[in-house]
Design a protein around this motif. Structure first.
Motif, mmCIF file in Angstrom:
data_model
loop_
_atom_site.group_PDB
_atom_site.id
_atom_site.type_symbol
_atom_site.label_atom_id
_atom_site.label_comp_id
_atom_site.label_asym_id
_atom_site.label_seq_id
_atom_site.Cartn_x
_atom_site.Cartn_y
_atom_site.Cartn_z
ATOM 1 N N MET A 112 162.109 58.959 39.707
ATOM 2 C CA MET A 112 161.908 59.734 38.480
ATOM 3 C C MET A 112 160.422 60.051 38.303
ATOM 4 O O MET A 112 159.590 59.194 38.556
ATOM 5 C CB MET A 112 162.348 58.910 37.273
ATOM 6 N N LYS A 113 160.179 61.256 37.807
ATOM 7 C CA LYS A 113 158.809 61.576 37.429
ATOM 8 C C LYS A 113 158.469 60.719 36.213
ATOM 9 O O LYS A 113 159.252 60.651 35.271
ATOM 10 C CB LYS A 113 158.727 63.062 37.076
ATOM 11 N N ASN A 114 157.345 60.048 36.219
ATOM 12 C CA ASN A 114 157.043 59.167 35.093
ATOM 13 C C ASN A 114 156.215 59.880 34.029
ATOM 14 O O ASN A 114 155.922 61.073 34.145
ATOM 15 C CB ASN A 114 156.410 57.857 35.575
ATOM 16 N N ALA A 115 155.860 59.127 33.000
ATOM 17 C CA ALA A 115 155.192 59.719 31.837
ATOM 18 C C ALA A 115 153.850 60.351 32.195
ATOM 19 O O ALA A 115 153.370 61.242 31.512
ATOM 20 C CB ALA A 115 154.983 58.656 30.769
ATOM 21 N N ASP A 152 158.607 59.244 42.493
ATOM 22 C CA ASP A 152 158.994 58.178 43.416
ATOM 23 C C ASP A 152 159.414 58.697 44.777
ATOM 24 O O ASP A 152 159.218 58.046 45.786
ATOM 25 C CB ASP A 152 160.184 57.382 42.846
ATOM 26 N N GLU A 197 172.574 68.487 39.455
ATOM 27 C CA GLU A 197 173.442 67.329 39.216
ATOM 28 C C GLU A 197 172.653 66.146 38.671
ATOM 29 O O GLU A 197 173.094 65.449 37.769
ATOM 30 C CB GLU A 197 174.100 66.876 40.526
ATOM 31 N N GLN A 198 171.499 65.894 39.244
ATOM 32 C CA GLN A 198 170.734 64.725 38.822
ATOM 33 C C GLN A 198 169.962 64.956 37.526
ATOM 34 O O GLN A 198 169.454 64.010 36.933
ATOM 35 C CB GLN A 198 169.832 64.218 39.955
ATOM 36 N N GLY A 199 169.866 66.228 37.109
ATOM 37 C CA GLY A 199 169.267 66.510 35.799
ATOM 38 C C GLY A 199 167.753 66.435 35.755
ATOM 39 O O GLY A 199 167.145 66.419 34.692
ATOM 40 N N HIS A 200 167.132 66.360 36.908
ATOM 41 C CA HIS A 200 165.668 66.369 36.953
ATOM 42 C C HIS A 200 165.234 66.695 38.378
ATOM 43 O O HIS A 200 166.056 66.716 39.290
ATOM 44 C CB HIS A 200 165.088 65.011 36.529
ATOM 45 N N THR A 226 157.281 61.637 26.357
ATOM 46 C CA THR A 226 156.932 62.093 27.704
ATOM 47 C C THR A 226 158.209 62.188 28.535
ATOM 48 O O THR A 226 159.216 61.598 28.186
ATOM 49 C CB THR A 226 155.992 61.074 28.378
ATOM 50 N N ALA A 227 158.144 62.942 29.646
ATOM 51 C CA ALA A 227 159.211 63.009 30.653
ATOM 52 C C ALA A 227 160.634 63.173 30.102
ATOM 53 O O ALA A 227 161.493 62.310 30.269
ATOM 54 C CB ALA A 227 159.148 61.769 31.556
ATOM 55 N N THR A 274 164.491 64.264 29.888
ATOM 56 C CA THR A 274 165.586 64.585 30.819
ATOM 57 C C THR A 274 166.849 64.861 30.007
ATOM 58 O O THR A 274 167.027 64.325 28.909
ATOM 59 C CB THR A 274 165.867 63.437 31.806
ATOM 60 N N ARG A 327 176.951 59.741 37.450
ATOM 61 C CA ARG A 327 175.578 59.569 36.956
ATOM 62 C C ARG A 327 175.446 58.418 35.972
ATOM 63 O O ARG A 327 174.350 58.107 35.533
ATOM 64 C CB ARG A 327 175.058 60.861 36.332
ATOM 65 N N ALA A 370 169.209 60.890 33.049
ATOM 66 C CA ALA A 370 169.207 62.273 33.539
ATOM 67 C C ALA A 370 170.535 62.630 34.194
ATOM 68 O O ALA A 370 170.988 61.965 35.116
ATOM 69 C CB ALA A 370 168.075 62.474 34.547
ATOM 70 N N GLY A 371 171.169 63.691 33.674
ATOM 71 C CA GLY A 371 172.405 64.186 34.271
ATOM 72 C C GLY A 371 173.625 63.335 33.947
ATOM 73 O O GLY A 371 174.732 63.662 34.377
ATOM 74 N N ARG A 419 147.300 51.456 36.628
ATOM 75 C CA ARG A 419 147.810 50.819 37.855
ATOM 76 C C ARG A 419 146.951 49.622 38.248
ATOM 77 O O ARG A 419 147.452 48.600 38.705
ATOM 78 C CB ARG A 419 147.847 51.831 38.997
ATOM 79 N N ALA A 471 156.627 53.445 30.722
ATOM 80 C CA ALA A 471 157.036 54.798 31.066
ATOM 81 C C ALA A 471 156.377 55.228 32.364
ATOM 82 O O ALA A 471 156.522 56.376 32.770
ATOM 83 C CB ALA A 471 156.638 55.761 29.950
ATOM 84 N N ARG A 472 155.659 54.307 33.029
ATOM 85 C CA ARG A 472 154.878 54.775 34.172
ATOM 86 C C ARG A 472 154.651 53.738 35.268
ATOM 87 O O ARG A 472 153.976 54.048 36.257
ATOM 88 C CB ARG A 472 153.526 55.366 33.731
ATOM 89 N N MET A 473 155.185 52.541 35.102
ATOM 90 C CA MET A 473 154.904 51.538 36.111
ATOM 91 C C MET A 473 155.623 51.865 37.419
ATOM 92 O O MET A 473 156.551 52.642 37.451
ATOM 93 C CB MET A 473 155.365 50.168 35.609
ATOM 94 N N ARG A 474 155.154 51.226 38.527
ATOM 95 C CA ARG A 474 155.823 51.384 39.810
ATOM 96 C C ARG A 474 156.694 50.171 40.092
ATOM 97 O O ARG A 474 156.428 49.074 39.596
ATOM 98 C CB ARG A 474 154.776 51.539 40.912
ATOM 99 N N GLU A 526 157.131 48.353 42.709
ATOM 100 C CA GLU A 526 156.690 47.265 43.602
ATOM 101 C C GLU A 526 156.301 45.974 42.905
ATOM 102 O O GLU A 526 156.492 44.889 43.442
ATOM 103 C CB GLU A 526 155.456 47.686 44.422
ATOM 104 N N ASP A 569 167.093 56.175 33.202
ATOM 105 C CA ASP A 569 165.953 56.691 33.961
ATOM 106 C C ASP A 569 164.992 55.552 34.306
ATOM 107 O O ASP A 569 164.423 55.508 35.393
ATOM 108 C CB ASP A 569 165.220 57.774 33.162
ATOM 109 N N ARG A 610 166.307 53.754 37.311
ATOM 110 C CA ARG A 610 166.074 54.517 38.549
ATOM 111 C C ARG A 610 164.608 54.422 38.953
ATOM 112 O O ARG A 610 164.276 54.202 40.106
ATOM 113 C CB ARG A 610 166.407 55.995 38.330
ATOM 114 N N ARG A 611 163.749 54.592 37.981
ATOM 115 C CA ARG A 611 162.320 54.610 38.279
ATOM 116 C C ARG A 611 161.851 53.264 38.813
ATOM 117 O O ARG A 611 161.003 53.211 39.714
ATOM 118 C CB ARG A 611 161.548 54.982 37.002
#
Lengths: 250, 440
Positions: free
Chosen positions: A1-4, A9, A132-135, B10-11, B13, B35, B53-54, B381, B400-403, B405, B433, B436-437
């Motif tokens: 996902m695109k983050n804030a 990713d 489909e995935q909405g983003h 932000t972001a 969907t 989904r 999302a979706g 980060r 809303a932005r961490m990775r 790992e 979301d 997923r992220r």
């Protein structure tokens, strides 16, 4: 996902050996992307190693732009590896030489099948998944060569003109779905694809195109010109009379 | 399709937003693939925790509200969509208060459980999960299960960000109050060390404490703070004739529907901080519950003030003994001049057994930062690494932005949680979301 803050990713590069495409992927990986799919005709091992060293998991897929019947499968395989596709970069294409195209019309038609036809099938398959995935964002490389087609390279230019129109239409079709298309219109890019050619005025580099593309992805731009000043210039160029335009040397 | 964002705006969907009846939930859950589905309360998680999302998003706050109280024990059983505001409005006049409230009343009970929320009393009372008696959860197979603290699934759900199932009801123990007022001591500190020292030495004398830090103060004043600490006021502390349990907080202002990006900049935030620090002279006051616990609820839609680019809230905790990491982050923020409107420091007590619960004994700092600030992604980060290295973590309800790992290092019980989730939801019906992220 695109983050804030605009990092993603996962990224799929169609045309996995493209200099501009790889420059974009490298930047996205440095910015946090961890799942990368390089879809290419032939070897992309070297690029894969470089991206792995930057911390990404990389998957290599066979991709032949001239075989549209295989494109759906490529997208499916990419999804299987990466999950949701945050960014799809369609960076494949051939430049060719106008005089050779005129001498060998079949080769001209074949270049069209890659530069336009391949993008139509790959783009539609990718867009179906993004919807489909909405983003997610599909990055399509148009060119100023297609903004107003010139006599000096009208086979390539016509494919880019078609592609530009296709990409805009596809972007409109995706409007409201959460997915989007970003059209990038570079000027002359000094790189492997144009090796040996004298650079045109306001030439740019694969790195500069990649920087502008990544910025556009972050900001959610619909169209990106590289360099940016080509936008007002081509507004004027489009207004030039045919009699002048057909004399453009290249 | 409805475009959704968290409180940070932000972001966005799109998702199919549904407000089902309770009887329709099972069918909705079993039909949610490919989904998936996630519950959404009042949308106060700052990031993408309640976005899908979706997919399907269930508007739990819009569902029917039910509640009851056992007047002997103060145990309340309520539907998940009820907000802290609803609960307080119902309970305070009867002489009961929720065991834990976050900085806003506008969170649902379901959200409070899913994020295992904490409040100003964490150093004494831990987080919301510690006061829960039972939960009702609809799992991926569509069955409704009642869980108690003896169940592993209970502690996978407390702090589980809605990914183990859909919480429909919860029972929790409330605290008795004599009045709806707070007796509050306000104090100022010189710098960060002074703040930490004072909080460590004297926090335990109060049930509720928090420090507001002026992040733009530099040099010898770096980390200077305003400490507000209080307890529920007793009946005899109110003027005679006062309605001791009155509770009618009104939001008296609405933020404008639109604000330019960059309205909150170094200049405006510095001016605000100076004024706030200057006016916070040492004093003891008696004030209502709402301005003490939920000062921002005074302004409706205050998140819009950050403009169209929105903002991120960065909240981390580092264990006691890792004050050096806290100091390092505060001094980096101060030296970089990062604009953070409202930076809050709190000392945490014991955590709950929630596998993905955020609080652990130590220090938590929360910053609100406009998303457009240059260099922000890289700076945060870097902080993530420091926090993880110190044995701390980032709060998922704010993130809303961490990775992905660093997640296993921050949440060492993640494998255990994944195993339980895998057993109750093998196909991943419950998704967001955020999940997923962060590859949750």
């Amino acid at each position: 996902m695109k983050n804030a803050l605009g990092s993603v990713d996962s990224v799929l590069l169609l045309g996995g050996r493209s200099e501009i495409g790889l420059a974009i992927v490298e930047r996205l990986v440095r910015d946090g992307a961890r799942r990368v799919v390089l879809a290419a005709r032939g070897e992309a091992e070297e690029a894969a190693v470089r991206l792995k060293n930057l911390g990404a998991e990389v998957c290599l897929l066979d991709f032949d732009a001239a075989r549209p019947e295989t494109h759906g499968e490529v997208i499916d395989s990419a999804v299987e590896f990466a999950g949701d596709l945050d960014v799809v970069v369609a960076a494949f294409g051939v430049l060719g030489d106008q005089a050779s195209y005129e001498a060998d019309p079949v080769s001209a038609a074949r270049s069209m099948a890659v530069n336009l036809g391949g993008h139509v099938s790959a783009g539609l398959f990718a867009a179906r998944r993004l919807r489909e995935q909405g983003h997610g964002a599909l990055v399509v490389f148009s060119s100023v060569a297609g903004v107003r087609v010139r006599r000096a390279n009208f086979v390539y230019g016509a494919a880019k003109a078609g592609l530009d129109g296709f990409a805009q239409g596809l972007g409109d079709a995706l409007h409201g779905s959460g997915a989007r298309v970003m059209v990038v219109r570079p000027g002359f890019v000094v790189g492997r694809m144009t090796e040996g050619m004298p650079p045109a005025p306001m030439a740019t580099t694969p790195g500069a195109v990649a920087d502008a593309t990544v910025r556009g992805l972050r900001d959610g731009s619909e169209t990106v010109w590289v360099p940016g000043k080509l936008r007002p210039i081509f507004t004027l160029m489009r207004a030039l009379p045919r009699s002048v335009w057909r004399r453009m040397p290249r | 399709m409805t475009f959704l964002t968290g409180w940070g705006r932000t972001a966005p969907t799109p998702a199919t937003l549904v407000t089902p009846r309770t009887s329709e939930l099972a069918a909705l859950v079993t039909g949610a693939l490919p989904r998936g589905l996630i519950a959404r309360g009042l949308g106060r998680a700052y990031g993408d925790a309640a976005q899908n999302a979706g997919g399907v998003v269930v508007d739990v706050a819009g569902m029917e509200a039910r509640w009851s109280i056992d007047p002997g024990t103060g145990v309340v059983t309520a539907s998940a969509g009820m907000s802290m505001h609803d609960l307080m409005t119902a309970l305070v006049p009867k002489g009961w208060f929720v065991p834990v409230t976050p900085g806003t009343r506008h969170v649902t009970l379901g959200g409070a459980v899913a994020a295992d929320v904490h409040g100003k009393n964490h150093h004494v009372d831990s987080s919301f999960g510690a006061h829960l008696r039972s939960l009702t959860l609809i799992t991926a197979d569509g069955t409704s299960r009642t869980l108690t603290p003896e169940d592993d699934l209970f502690w996978a759900t407390v702090g589980g960000m809605g990914l183990t199932g859909l919480i429909t009801e919860a029972s929790f123990a409330c605290v008795p109050i004599e009045t709806s007022r707070m007796r509050v001591d306000v104090e100022r500190t010189r710098d960060l060390d002074h703040t930490l020292e004072l909080m460590t030495a004297t926090d335990d004398g109060y049930r509720y404490t928090v420090a507001w830090i002026d992040l733009l103060a530099r040099g010898s004043r770096m980390g200077r703070s305003v400490l507000t600490r209080g307890d529920h006021a007793r009946r005899d502390e109110l003027p005679p004739g006062a309605d001791a349990l009155a509770f009618a907080p009104a939001s008296r202002l609405a933020a404008p529907p639109w604000a330019p990006n960059g309205l909150l900049n170094r200049l405006t935030v510095r001016a605000f901080n100076e004024a706030w620090y200057a006016k916070s002279r040492e004093r003891t006051i008696v004030q209502d519950l709402a301005p003490f616990f939920h000062p921002l609820d005074f302004v409706d839609g205050w998140n819009r003030v950050y403009g169209s680019r929105g903002f991120v809230q960065y909240q981390f905790v580092v264990p006691s003994g890792e004050e050096a990491t806290l100091r390092r982050i505060v001094s980096r923020l101060s030296e970089r001049g990062v604009v953070s409107f409202l930076t809050v420091l709190k000392r945490f007590g014991a955590g709950t057994p929630g596998m993905l619960s955020f609080p652990l004994p130590g220090w938590t700092l929360a910053l609100d930062i406009p998303a457009g600030q240059a260099g922000l992604a890289g700076l945060l980060r870097e902080f993530d690494e420091w926090v993880a290295g110190a044995g701390g973590r980032i709060y998922l309800a704010k993130d809303a932005r961490m990775r992905a790992e660093l997640l296993p290092a921050m949440y060492p019980r993640l494998p255990e949680w994944r195993k339980i989730r895998e057993s109750v939801d093998p196909e991943g019906v419950f998704r967001s979301d955020l999940a997923r992220r962060l590859s949750l």
